[in-house]
Write a protein that holds these residues in place. Structure first.
Motif, PDB file in Angstrom:
ATOM      1  N   GLN A 106       0.706  -1.200  -0.082  1.00  0.00           N
ATOM      2  CA  GLN A 106      -0.201   0.018  -0.094  1.00  0.00           C
ATOM      3  C   GLN A 106       1.119   1.193   0.039  1.00  0.00           C
ATOM      4  OE1 GLN A 106      -2.648  -0.778   3.432  1.00  0.00           O
ATOM      5  NE2 GLN A 106      -0.768   0.418   4.843  1.00  0.00           N
ATOM      6  N   GLY A 107       0.152   2.387  -0.426  1.00  0.00           N
ATOM      7  CA  GLY A 107       1.250   3.462  -0.694  1.00  0.00           C
ATOM      8  C   GLY A 107       1.121   4.157   0.632  1.00  0.00           C
ATOM      9  N   ASN A 141      -1.393   6.553   1.906  1.00  0.00           N
ATOM     10  CA  ASN A 141      -2.228   5.636   1.196  1.00  0.00           C
ATOM     11  C   ASN A 141      -3.710   6.169   0.618  1.00  0.00           C
ATOM     12  OD1 ASN A 141      -2.764   3.177  -0.236  1.00  0.00           O
ATOM     13  ND2 ASN A 141      -3.782   2.408   1.754  1.00  0.00           N
ATOM     14  N   PRO A 201       1.211   1.498  -6.289  1.00  0.00           N
ATOM     15  CA  PRO A 201       2.393   1.189  -5.512  1.00  0.00           C
ATOM     16  C   PRO A 201       3.106  -0.094  -5.666  1.00  0.00           C
ATOM     17  CG  PRO A 201       0.739   2.178  -4.119  1.00  0.00           C
ATOM     18  CD  PRO A 201      -0.010   1.958  -5.498  1.00  0.00           C
ATOM     19  N   TYR A 252       6.187   3.039 -10.123  1.00  0.00           N
ATOM     20  CA  TYR A 252       5.306   3.458  -8.953  1.00  0.00           C
ATOM     21  C   TYR A 252       5.508   5.085  -9.023  1.00  0.00           C
ATOM     22  CZ  TYR A 252       3.818   4.673  -4.116  1.00  0.00           C
ATOM     23  OH  TYR A 252       3.292   5.524  -3.068  1.00  0.00           O
ATOM     24  N   HIS A 274       4.097   8.610  -7.086  1.00  0.00           N
ATOM     25  CA  HIS A 274       3.228   9.172  -6.105  1.00  0.00           C
ATOM     26  C   HIS A 274       3.389  10.897  -6.166  1.00  0.00           C
ATOM     27  CE1 HIS A 274       0.819  10.154  -2.634  1.00  0.00           C
ATOM     28  NE2 HIS A 274       0.970   8.748  -2.355  1.00  0.00           N
ATOM     29  N   LEU A 309       6.053   3.430   0.300  1.00  0.00           N
ATOM     30  CA  LEU A 309       5.085   2.476   0.270  1.00  0.00           C
ATOM     31  C   LEU A 309       5.244   1.620   1.507  1.00  0.00           C
ATOM     32  CD1 LEU A 309       7.092   0.046  -0.346  1.00  0.00           C
ATOM     33  CD2 LEU A 309       6.318   0.881  -2.930  1.00  0.00           C
TER      34      LEU A 309
END
Length: 517
Positions: A35-36, A39, A49, A61, A63, A79
């Protein structure tokens, strides 16, 4: 009349051998829970992620919280991972750049561990720079892993969950540099339990036969000096020849073959010994075959029917040695072996022409051992229930060992096995049940000789000619009344054996339906 069949048993198999060793491995992989951080879904649909640990540098990935602008208080982006491999001790990291925009590359990290849940709480393990990505003079190439090692000190603590936060990016922020991106993350370390089985889980066609390895000495030929009497001293003729075995094999069975020229009936002068790399010395024979000459491709085998001490020379067959070659069983084959020959009586020199050792590997299963464990319980059976119910205990092996001898296997059988890890505190981690199968069966090629097309013919003379006009096969003496046994030739045409087939065994089968009184 005699009927004759030539039977060939064939099969196509893989060999069950090999050994795995503990090593620095990526403890993450596709299928792990990821999970990020944060998240919040602030990433493109195709750049989520889990793509950071999919073992594919073509994905990435990304973000948007990783650019620290306009909210520098986010602390970075990253992550959280729960490796399917279970608890592990991470000792290193690698990172791989993504496809574009070097300004998005992370240049600093923090690594955390937790044994509570993927959501934490987390303890800081290590923090540092990704120096290759941060080089102010050159952008790191795309799709490329860092070269400068990133070493992590976990203090020997295994964690079930990990968190990686990237606390800085290359920048400068602005334009397309609006996020953090990474193609691959590897957590390098050692799992605390057994993993990576050999044979691989679900493997088929595994051979039930042991692997035979032969190693030939290059330290030949060697002259064997004669015993001599010099200035009132008894001088033995001695020579040593070496043989290097490069492979590490836990010896299951070992045979020796040697070829020695000893003219003038001097076989009885020799004492011969074999010494293993770890110094174990076994007598092969001592003062045998008096007044006989030569050891011609003589094979020494503990399972031979005749002992060499009771046989008469010259020696051209297979014999049981005077000492026990089984004393080498279980020892490591790797290293330098020594053949020592001593001539203890006058009569002339000899020569060692060649020698070799033939080693049978045990049939084993193996795995990568975990880190710092007391031992492993290995369960093995053709019954899934017996393994699942922990009643088929094969062996308990030390914690630094990753192999077990399973003994003889049967054809057309599926075997199940499991390795339970026993920690130093006595905690037992039950392993997964793995399986492999031996070949479903062998094909039998039955090539029969029939009367109308007789391909087994009488040899009528000494020049090798056969009577190919015969429609019958008879077994008289070659010359009636002379006592010479009949010699015959065999010819089999169009035997249906596919190319590349392994011939396991072949034999002749006779059926008698008519005899002469």
């Amino acid at each position: 009349m005699w009927k004759l069949s030539f039977i060939i048993v064939v099969g196509s198999t893989l060999l069950l051998c090999g050994m795995t060793q503990a090593a620095m491995l990526d403890v993450t992989g596709p299928g792990d829970i990821v999970q990020g951080v944060p998240n919040d879904g602030d990433w493109p649909d195709a750049e989520y992620p889990a793509l950071a640990i999919d073992d594919n540098v073509s994905t990435k990935y990304l973000h948007f919280k990783g650019d620290f602008d306009p909210d520098p208080n986010t602390g970075g982006a990253g992550l959280q991972i729960t490796p399917a491999a279970g608890p592990s001790i991470v000792t290193g990291l690698t990172f791989t750049t993504a496809n574009d925009t070097p300004g998005r590359d992370p240049i600093a990290f923090e690594l955390y561990g937790s044994n509570e849940s993927i959501d934490g709480p987390y303890e800081l393990i290590a923090a540092g720079d990704i120096v290759d990505f941060a080089d102010p003079d050159a952008e790191w190439p795309r799709f490329t892993k860092n070269v400068t090692p990133i070493v992590v000190d976990s203090n020997g603590i295994a964690y079930n969950h990990y968190q990686i936060i990237f606390t800085a990016i290359r920048g400068p922020v602005g334009g397309s540099v609006n996020s953090m991106q990474i193609a691959e993350i590897e957590l390098l370390g050692e799992a605390t339990y057994a993993r990576m089985p050999v044979p691989a889980d679900g493997a088929t066609g595994i051979s039930p036969k042991s692997v035979i390895s032969a190693y030939i000495s290059s330290d030949v030929p060697k002259d064997i000096p004669d015993w001599s009497w010099t200035t009132q001293k008894n001088i033995l003729g001695e020579v040593t020849s070496t043989l290097d075995v490069p492979d590490s094999i836990a010896i299951k069975d070992l045979n020796v073959e040697l070829d020695i020229t000893m003219p003038g009936g001097k076989n009885g002068d020799l004492n011969v010994y074999l010494t293993s790399p770890d110094g174990k010395k076994v007598k092969l024979f001592d003062d045998i075959g008096v007044l006989t000459s030569h050891f011609t491709n003589t094979i020494l085998d503990d399972e031979a029917g005749s002992a060499i001490t009771g046989a008469k020379g010259p020696y051209r067959g297979i014999y049981k040695p005077e000492g026990k070659l089984s004393d080498f069983n279980g020892r490591d084959s790797k290293g330098t072996w020594k053949l020592e020959i001593i001539d203890d009586w006058p009569g002339g020199p000899g020569k060692l022409n060649s020698w070799r050792v033939v080693i049978e590997n045990p049939i084993t299963v193996s795995w990568v051992p975990g880190f710092d464990n007391a031992s492993y319980d290995v369960y093995f059976s053709s019954s899934f229930e017996d393994v699942n119910d922990s009643v088929a205990l094969l062996a308990n092996v030390p914690g630094d060992v990753g192999t077990a001898d399973v003994g003889a296997l049967e054809l057309a059988t599926t075997y199940y096995w499991r390795v339970d890890t026993i920690g130093n505190d006595g905690t037992v981690t039950v392993g997964d049940i793995w399986s492999f199968s031996t070949p479903v069966g062998n094909v039998v090629v039955d090539q029969r000789i029939i009367t109308s097309e007789d391909d087994v013919e009488e040899r009528l003379d000494r020049d090798g000619d056969l009577d190919i006009t015969s429609s019958d096969l008879e077994f008289p003496y070659e010359d009636e009344g002379q006592g010479d046994l009949q010699i015959m030739g065999l010819r089999f045409l169009n035997v249906g054996i596919p190319s590349g087939t392994e011939i396991i065994e072949s034999y002749l089968e006779f059926e008698v339906d008519e005899t002469k009184g």
